[in-house]
Design a protein around this motif. Sequence first.
Motif, PDB file in Angstrom:
ATOM      1  N   ASN A  47       7.324  -1.213 -15.241  1.00 30.55           N
ATOM      2  CA  ASN A  47       6.071  -0.627 -14.798  1.00 30.55           C
ATOM      3  C   ASN A  47       4.857  -1.127 -13.760  1.00 30.55           C
ATOM      4  O   ASN A  47       3.974  -1.659 -13.481  1.00 30.55           O
ATOM      5  N   ARG A  48       5.783  -0.865 -13.165  1.00 32.87           N
ATOM      6  CA  ARG A  48       5.383  -1.509 -11.773  1.00 32.87           C
ATOM      7  C   ARG A  48       5.832   0.216 -10.123  1.00 32.87           C
ATOM      8  O   ARG A  48       6.273   1.031 -10.889  1.00 32.87           O
TER       9      ARG A  48
ATOM     10  N   LYS B  99     -11.970   7.577   0.785  1.00 31.70           N
ATOM     11  CA  LYS B  99     -12.760   6.054   1.351  1.00 31.70           C
ATOM     12  C   LYS B  99     -11.632   5.652   2.137  1.00 31.70           C
ATOM     13  O   LYS B  99     -10.139   5.007   1.110  1.00 31.70           O
ATOM     14  N   ARG B 100     -12.102   4.623   2.648  1.00 28.44           N
ATOM     15  CA  ARG B 100     -10.542   4.237   3.412  1.00 28.44           C
ATOM     16  C   ARG B 100     -10.831   2.648   2.839  1.00 28.44           C
ATOM     17  O   ARG B 100     -11.760   2.145   3.171  1.00 28.44           O
ATOM     18  N   GLN B 101      -9.281   2.312   2.529  1.00 26.86           N
ATOM     19  CA  GLN B 101      -8.551   1.073   1.902  1.00 26.86           C
ATOM     20  C   GLN B 101      -8.234   0.271   3.190  1.00 26.86           C
ATOM     21  O   GLN B 101      -8.144   0.673   4.190  1.00 26.86           O
ATOM     22  N   PRO B 102      -7.996  -1.020   2.664  1.00 28.87           N
ATOM     23  CA  PRO B 102      -7.328  -1.503   4.302  1.00 28.87           C
ATOM     24  C   PRO B 102      -5.903  -1.386   4.028  1.00 28.87           C
ATOM     25  O   PRO B 102      -5.385  -0.425   2.794  1.00 28.87           O
ATOM     26  N   PHE B 103      -5.257  -1.449   5.671  1.00 25.61           N
ATOM     27  CA  PHE B 103      -3.482  -1.001   5.732  1.00 25.61           C
ATOM     28  C   PHE B 103      -2.863  -1.215   4.284  1.00 25.61           C
ATOM     29  O   PHE B 103      -2.244  -2.372   4.211  1.00 25.61           O
ATOM     30  N   ALA B 104      -1.834  -0.306   4.130  1.00 24.97           N
ATOM     31  CA  ALA B 104      -0.985  -1.003   2.941  1.00 24.97           C
ATOM     32  C   ALA B 104      -0.671  -1.478   3.365  1.00 24.97           C
ATOM     33  O   ALA B 104       0.399  -2.553   2.706  1.00 24.97           O
TER      34      ALA B 104
ATOM     35  N   SER C 160       4.632  -3.010  -6.153  1.00 23.88           N
ATOM     36  CA  SER C 160       2.971  -3.458  -6.620  1.00 23.88           C
ATOM     37  C   SER C 160       2.849  -3.007  -7.518  1.00 23.88           C
ATOM     38  O   SER C 160       3.349  -2.032  -8.074  1.00 23.88           O
ATOM     39  N   ASP C 161       1.398  -3.798  -8.061  1.00 27.95           N
ATOM     40  CA  ASP C 161       1.639  -3.173  -9.154  1.00 27.95           C
ATOM     41  C   ASP C 161       0.348  -3.086  -9.243  1.00 27.95           C
ATOM     42  O   ASP C 161      -0.594  -2.458 -10.053  1.00 27.95           O
ATOM     43  N   ASN C 162      -0.568  -3.037  -8.183  1.00 27.52           N
ATOM     44  CA  ASN C 162      -1.854  -2.709  -8.636  1.00 27.52           C
ATOM     45  C   ASN C 162      -2.315  -1.081  -6.824  1.00 27.52           C
ATOM     46  O   ASN C 162      -3.405  -0.392  -6.548  1.00 27.52           O
ATOM     47  N   LEU C 163      -1.082  -1.194  -6.286  1.00 24.92           N
ATOM     48  CA  LEU C 163      -1.253   0.150  -5.300  1.00 24.92           C
ATOM     49  C   LEU C 163      -2.095  -0.458  -3.997  1.00 24.92           C
ATOM     50  O   LEU C 163      -2.561   0.382  -2.774  1.00 24.92           O
TER      51      LEU C 163
END
Length: 332
Positions: free
Chosen positions: A141-142, A114-119, A161-164
Amino acid sequence: MKRLYIILLVSIFFGMASCCSKKEKENTAKKTILERAEIPYLKGESRQIFDPKPSTYFDENKWFTNDHCFVTDKKGDLHWFGINNPFPPKGKDLYRYHPYLGHLTSDSATENWKRQPFAINEIKGTEYIGAPYVIWHEESNRWVMVVEQWREKRQLEVYWSDNLTNWEETKTAILPDKLWVGTRDPHIMKGDDGKYWIHVVATGNKGVKQSQVLRIRTKDFITFEDPETILGINDIEWATLIESPYLKEHNGLWYLFFTYAHRRYAETLVIVSDNPNHFDYEKNVVTTLFGHAAEIVNYKGKEYITSCGPEDAHYLNGHGVTMAELGWLKQE
């Protein structure tokens, strides 16, 4: 008497086992590293796992993928990050116009992507983002990403990033006075010394103009040790001709995968070593695989190997990422 007989048989059995074990060790010690190595191979067809174009309505251009990486998040989903761009519009150069870093997720590796918004989206910025590598940084922790950027010049940088999903740039070049321009294609792993090993392709380390794979050690991704050359090929004088290193330990030996792109674009060489600090191109190439910028993915009990690109148009190439199961052949 019967008990004595059993004891005698057991003694003979263990004596023979010990003798055989000793002989096996002696025979193993006599083998060269190439004879001891297992040979990696692609099991079955390498199939495209997703379309490189975000959607048929995105634009009129044909799209491509190139160097990439995979990471499994804390929930168990697999993430893909990589070069994912349209072929450049008129007036833009192919290897200068790299505005997007693609991001997709899956729960099965070979399908359901599934495509996500560009990183990272540099369409209104530098118009360039290069090959990425993402790893979990235990100490802070990141998630941390090392990626090539192009500001005044091409350079390696760190993003956090904290959440990828949301990435914070540092805009600070890694070892700007010690890395040749064009040092790129990072691979990162946690070493047995407790440091993170960043592997990149380069030339010019310690004044030697050859195609090189370098290791840069760090603990915090803020300060970095001087680069070490773990592979050198005496083939050039002006720029590295190899790309996309990937280092893997397998059953006690180390295997360095890299693309020899300027010899054959879809050619991945594999060199074996018993020392992760040194790889001998002249003596220890264990095999040649079909593929470009190979990454090895372990997911849900299976091991896969990928390929991608190229960045120039070919009729039968969808320019997406392909994946096949990876096998290891034991030699007799």
